[in-house]
Design a protein around this motif. Structure first.
Motif, short mmCIF file in Angstrom:
data_model
loop_
_atom_site.label_atom_id
_atom_site.label_comp_id
_atom_site.label_asym_id
_atom_site.label_seq_id
_atom_site.Cartn_x
_atom_site.Cartn_y
_atom_site.Cartn_z
N CYS A 379 58.44 -16.25 20.94
CA CYS A 379 59.89 -16.34 20.68
C CYS A 379 60.67 -16.00 21.94
CB CYS A 379 60.27 -15.42 19.54
SG CYS A 379 59.36 -15.70 18.01
N ALA A 380 60.51 -16.79 22.95
CA ALA A 380 61.13 -16.49 24.25
C ALA A 380 62.64 -16.58 24.22
CB ALA A 380 60.57 -17.45 25.31
N GLY A 381 63.22 -17.24 23.21
CA GLY A 381 64.66 -17.39 23.15
C GLY A 381 65.34 -16.52 22.11
N LEU A 382 64.61 -15.58 21.49
CA LEU A 382 65.18 -14.75 20.43
C LEU A 382 66.34 -13.90 20.97
CD1 LEU A 382 64.82 -13.96 17.43
CD2 LEU A 382 63.48 -12.00 18.23
N GLU A 383 67.48 -13.94 20.25
CA GLU A 383 68.67 -13.21 20.68
C GLU A 383 69.06 -12.09 19.71
OE1 GLU A 383 71.79 -15.99 21.30
OE2 GLU A 383 70.82 -16.95 23.03
N THR A 384 68.84 -12.30 18.42
CA THR A 384 69.28 -11.32 17.42
C THR A 384 68.15 -11.00 16.46
OG1 THR A 384 71.57 -12.13 17.52
CG2 THR A 384 70.94 -10.85 15.58
N LEU A 385 67.88 -9.70 16.30
CA LEU A 385 66.91 -9.23 15.32
C LEU A 385 67.58 -8.18 14.45
CD1 LEU A 385 64.08 -8.98 14.07
CD2 LEU A 385 63.54 -7.28 15.83
N THR A 386 67.60 -8.44 13.15
CA THR A 386 68.17 -7.50 12.18
C THR A 386 67.08 -7.08 11.21
OG1 THR A 386 70.33 -8.58 12.33
CG2 THR A 386 69.95 -7.14 10.45
N VAL A 387 66.84 -5.78 11.13
CA VAL A 387 65.80 -5.22 10.26
C VAL A 387 66.48 -4.18 9.36
CG1 VAL A 387 63.58 -4.05 10.14
CG2 VAL A 387 64.08 -5.57 12.07
N GLU A 388 66.62 -4.49 8.07
CA GLU A 388 67.38 -3.62 7.17
C GLU A 388 66.62 -3.32 5.89
OE1 GLU A 388 72.02 -4.78 8.14
OE2 GLU A 388 70.99 -5.84 6.54
N LYS A 389 66.61 -2.04 5.52
CA LYS A 389 66.10 -1.57 4.22
C LYS A 389 64.69 -2.06 3.92
CE LYS A 389 69.87 -2.96 2.07
NZ LYS A 389 70.88 -3.20 1.01
N ASN A 390 63.80 -1.96 4.92
CA ASN A 390 62.39 -2.21 4.71
C ASN A 390 61.72 -0.84 4.63
OD1 ASN A 390 62.26 -5.31 5.16
ND2 ASN A 390 63.37 -4.55 6.93
N ARG A 391 61.61 -0.31 3.43
CA ARG A 391 61.33 1.12 3.26
C ARG A 391 59.92 1.54 3.65
NH1 ARG A 391 61.50 1.68 -3.34
NH2 ARG A 391 59.76 0.28 -3.83
N ASN A 392 58.98 0.60 3.78
CA ASN A 392 57.62 0.95 4.19
C ASN A 392 57.28 0.49 5.60
OD1 ASN A 392 56.35 2.38 1.90
ND2 ASN A 392 56.84 0.50 0.79
N LEU A 393 58.27 0.03 6.33
CA LEU A 393 58.03 -0.38 7.71
C LEU A 393 57.73 0.85 8.57
CD1 LEU A 393 58.14 -2.69 9.83
CD2 LEU A 393 60.55 -2.12 10.15
N THR A 394 56.62 0.81 9.30
CA THR A 394 56.23 1.95 10.14
C THR A 394 56.26 1.63 11.63
OG1 THR A 394 53.88 1.33 9.97
CG2 THR A 394 54.74 2.89 8.33
N GLU A 395 56.18 0.33 11.98
CA GLU A 395 56.04 0.02 13.40
C GLU A 395 56.68 -1.32 13.75
OE1 GLU A 395 52.44 -0.49 16.71
OE2 GLU A 395 51.99 -0.50 14.56
N ILE A 396 57.43 -1.32 14.84
CA ILE A 396 57.85 -2.55 15.51
C ILE A 396 57.12 -2.55 16.84
CG2 ILE A 396 59.76 -3.89 16.45
CD1 ILE A 396 61.58 -2.62 14.43
N LYS A 397 56.14 -3.41 16.97
CA LYS A 397 55.19 -3.30 18.08
C LYS A 397 55.68 -3.94 19.36
CE LYS A 397 50.28 -3.94 19.09
NZ LYS A 397 48.98 -4.45 18.58
N GLU A 398 56.29 -5.11 19.26
CA GLU A 398 56.66 -5.84 20.48
C GLU A 398 57.91 -6.66 20.22
OE1 GLU A 398 54.68 -9.08 23.63
OE2 GLU A 398 53.51 -8.30 21.94
N LEU A 399 58.76 -6.76 21.25
CA LEU A 399 59.96 -7.57 21.18
C LEU A 399 60.11 -8.34 22.49
CD1 LEU A 399 62.55 -5.10 19.59
CD2 LEU A 399 61.37 -6.98 18.45
N PRO A 400 60.65 -9.56 22.43
CA PRO A 400 60.85 -10.33 23.67
C PRO A 400 62.04 -9.78 24.45
CG PRO A 400 61.61 -11.58 21.78
CD PRO A 400 60.95 -10.36 21.23
N SER A 401 62.03 -9.95 25.75
CA SER A 401 63.08 -9.42 26.62
C SER A 401 64.41 -10.14 26.43
CB SER A 401 62.65 -9.54 28.09
OG SER A 401 62.39 -10.90 28.42
N SER A 402 64.41 -11.26 25.72
CA SER A 402 65.64 -12.04 25.53
C SER A 402 66.56 -11.45 24.47
CB SER A 402 65.28 -13.47 25.12
OG SER A 402 64.49 -13.47 23.94
N VAL A 403 66.11 -10.45 23.71
CA VAL A 403 66.90 -9.89 22.60
C VAL A 403 68.21 -9.31 23.12
CG1 VAL A 403 66.98 -8.11 20.82
CG2 VAL A 403 64.91 -9.46 21.13
#
Length: 642
Positions: A379-403
């Motif tokens: 996802c080299a062109g990703l600009e917006t990431l919204t993560v809301e109310k995911n109550r069992n989420l423990t890890e965001i491992k990697e994100l592209p530099s384009s965010v």
């Protein structure tokens, strides 16, 4: 003079001499202006009419456009009908629009004489139960909207006589039952909306002759168990809405014949699958699948939707995305909500280098989601990431530099974020309710950051200096430790355009107000010059700052009932908004306003305390030069403590 716009308090003398042809009027007290206008009136828009009918009030002879709208808050003088005597019918009328006339009960029988009438819009009525048969004599009618007509239960049997009708909307007609069989003769119809008509039914071949249909909505048509027989023959159809259809069991296999379809929205409790032929909709750019908890998988054929730009799935039983999604090379937006997906990994296998145009990802309320990995290769062109109310989420491992925009809220088990050192394009970062994140690595590399929002000290534990954030314009640090906030303020060479900070207690309310050794515009003691309202509480009114200056507002409120809220009208104008409890029954509020805010739209603002029976004990409105704002902030922080 040919046209006139009249406000509520406008006085117009001798209107008959003006030769008016166009009038827009607001208020029922303007009857004399309208009734005395010359017979040349061709266009009238009248708000808050306050009349039971318009006969003998409006010169109808040459009228071509008539728009009537009531004030829905007004209990009396409701419009019941248009005209009584057939001889008064406006025979040249081309457009008739009636909005929020909730007591409107019927169209006159002479409506059929209006041979030039092309458009009728009736919106939000309660007592219109049916249309006269003469209604179907409108041979020129092209556009008909009967929206939110709660009492409408039937249409004339001769609806098919409206041969020129192109647009038919019956949105929100909750009592509407079976459509007349003659509707199949509406051959020129391009737009048909039956959304939120829970009791509507129709003959199975009602669309047999509708070859020009471009828009169809059957959303919330709960009685329909199957779609019209000829729906797949609508080769001109571009948009199809089939959401919230409780009794719909299947989508036709031949749906691929809709080769011009660009948007498809589908969903129902009894839908268990989608046909593989869905992947052959060669023109489809938007696909929304919602409220289908029995649907546990999506067809692999989705990967054949080569033009698809937006994919939204909401409240499905889907546990994973099909690998074929990696073939959606034009996908720009991916939205996943309320699905039992356990992991989103866009970085391995078939996703290794595919979704280069994907710009937006939103993940909300996915209770089983535990891990997110979005690689820069995928996802080299990703600009917006919204993560809301995911109550069992423990890890965001990697994100592209384009965010550029990263919002993470209400994920209480999230404990690991990737290093921000590579997020060099980050413009906005918001983190709320993620208390397990102990440290954010590499935040000082985000030199393009313009907005930083965190709402407790635990949200941003390692913020010590903001000197590297030269572009910062919005800073929210609510509930921070005093030392952290002080360090942030002191490190700013240029303070942002919007700051919100607060502490948990104030050591001395009087010293907070008195410590501001700056020229005051007005000082308030013991409620002097303060407007007090029983329900909304006391308030201070002040004007916007002049160029090069900022406004400081500060007051202490004492209320026996405790504080509910302290705020400012138009809260986006506030650049510092802080309130804290002084002692039992006493609260302090501080506000800072500046010309730098781009949202200024008026010259006066008010700071209001909304506790009942509140009393302003002490307060002030002061002006300070902008280059002294940092100094003032430090002084305010000096009297605050945990």
């Amino acid at each position: 003079m040919r046209s006139l716009i009249i406000a509520r308090r406008t006085r117009v003398l001798a209107p008959s001499r003006l030769g008016l042809r166009i009038i827009e009027a607001h208020g029922c007290h303007l009857i004399h202006v309208i009734s005395e206008a010359s017979g040349d009136l061709v266009w009238l828009r009248w708000f808050d009419i306050g009349q039971t009918n318009i006969q003998s009030i409006i010169p109808l002879k040459k009228l071509r456009v008539l728009e009537l709208c009531e004030n829905w808050r007004q209990a009396d003088h409701r419009l019941l009908e248009l005209w009584v005597d057939d001889c008064d019918a406006p025979l040249q009328l081309r457009e008739l629009i009636i909005s929020y006339c909730k007591e409107f009960r019927r169209f006159p029988n002479s409506i059929g004489r209006l041979k030039q009438l092309r458009k009728i819009v009736l919106d939000s009525t309660k007592h219109l139960e049916s249309l006269p048969e003469e209604f179907c004599q409108l041979q020129s009618l092209e556009h008909l909207e009967l929206n939110s007509c709660d009492g409408l239960s039937s249409l004339p049997n001769s609806m098919g006589n409206l041969r020129k009708l192109r647009h038919l909307s019956l949105l929100g007609c909750k009592k509407l039952g079976r459509l007349p069989d003659s509707c199949k003769e509406l051959r020129l119809l391009q737009h048909l909306s039956l959304s939120s008509c829970p009791n509507v039914t129709f003959m199975s071949d009602i669309m047999e002759n509708m070859s020009n249909l471009e828009y169809l909505s059957l959303t919330c048509c709960y009685q329909l168990e199957e779609l019209p027989r000829h729906i797949t023959n609508q080769v001109s159809l571009r948009e199809l809405h089939l959401e919230h259809m409780w009794n719909l069991r299947e989508i036709p296999v031949k749906i691929d014949q809709l080769n011009k379809l660009q948007k498809l929205c589908v969903g129902g409790d009894l839908l268990t699958s989608l046909p593989a032929s869905l992947g052959d909709l060669s023109s489809l750019t938007a696909l929304e699948i919602t409220n289908s908890t029995s649907m546990e998988c999506l067809p692999d054929s989705l990967g054949r939707l080569s033009l698809l730009e937006r994919l939204e799935i909401d409240d499905l039983g889907v546990k994973s995305l099909p690998e074929s999604i990696s073939q959606l090379t034009n996908l720009e937006s991916l939205w996943i909500c309320r699905c039992p997906i356990s992991e989103l990994d866009l970085g391995v296998g078939s996703f290794s280098s595919s979704l280069s145009k994907l710009k937006t990802i939103e993940l909300s309320d996915n209770d089983l989601l535990s891990k997110i990995c979005i690689s820069k290769d995928c996802c080299a062109g990703l600009e917006t990431l919204t993560v809301e109310k995911n109550r069992n989420l423990t890890e965001i491992k990697e994100l592209p530099s384009s965010v550029r925009n990263l919002v993470i809220t209400r994920c209480p088990k999230l404990s690991a974020l990737p290093s921000f050192a590579e997020l060099t394009s980050l413009r906005e970062f918001e983190k709320i309710g993620c208390y397990q994140v102990k440290k954010i690595e590499g935040l000082n590399h985000c030199r393009e950051l313009e907005a930083l929002k965190a709402y407790t000290w635990w949200e941003m534990p390692n913020i010590e200096s903001l000197e590297y954030m030269e572009r910062l314009r919005v800073l929210h640090l609510t509930g921070m430790r005093k030392s952290v906030v002080e360090g942030c303020i002191q490190s700013m060479e240029k303070w942002p355009g919007e700051i919100k900070v607060s502490t948990r207690a104030v050591r001395n309310a009087a010293s907070l107000v008195n410590s501001l050794a700056i020229p005051t515009l007005s000082v308030v003691d013991s409620c002097s010059n303060v407007q007090t309202e029983r329900k909304q509480g006391p308030k201070l009114v002040f004007e916007q700052p002049t160029n090069g200056n900022a406004i400081i507002v500060c007051f202490v409120v004492r209320t026996p009932g405790g504080a509910q809220m302290i705020g400012v009208s138009g809260d986006s104008f506030s650049t510092l908004s802080s309130y804290a409890k002084v002692e039992e029954g006493a609260w302090v509020w501080i506000g800072l306003f500046t010309q730098r805010s781009k949202w200024y739209t008026s010259n006066a603002y008010e700071a209001r305390f909304s506790g009942e029976n509140g009393m302003v004990e002490k307060g002030l409105v002061a002006m300070v030069e902008e280059d002294r704002v940092t100094e003032v902030l430090r002084r305010l922080l000096g009297v605050m403590e945990i």
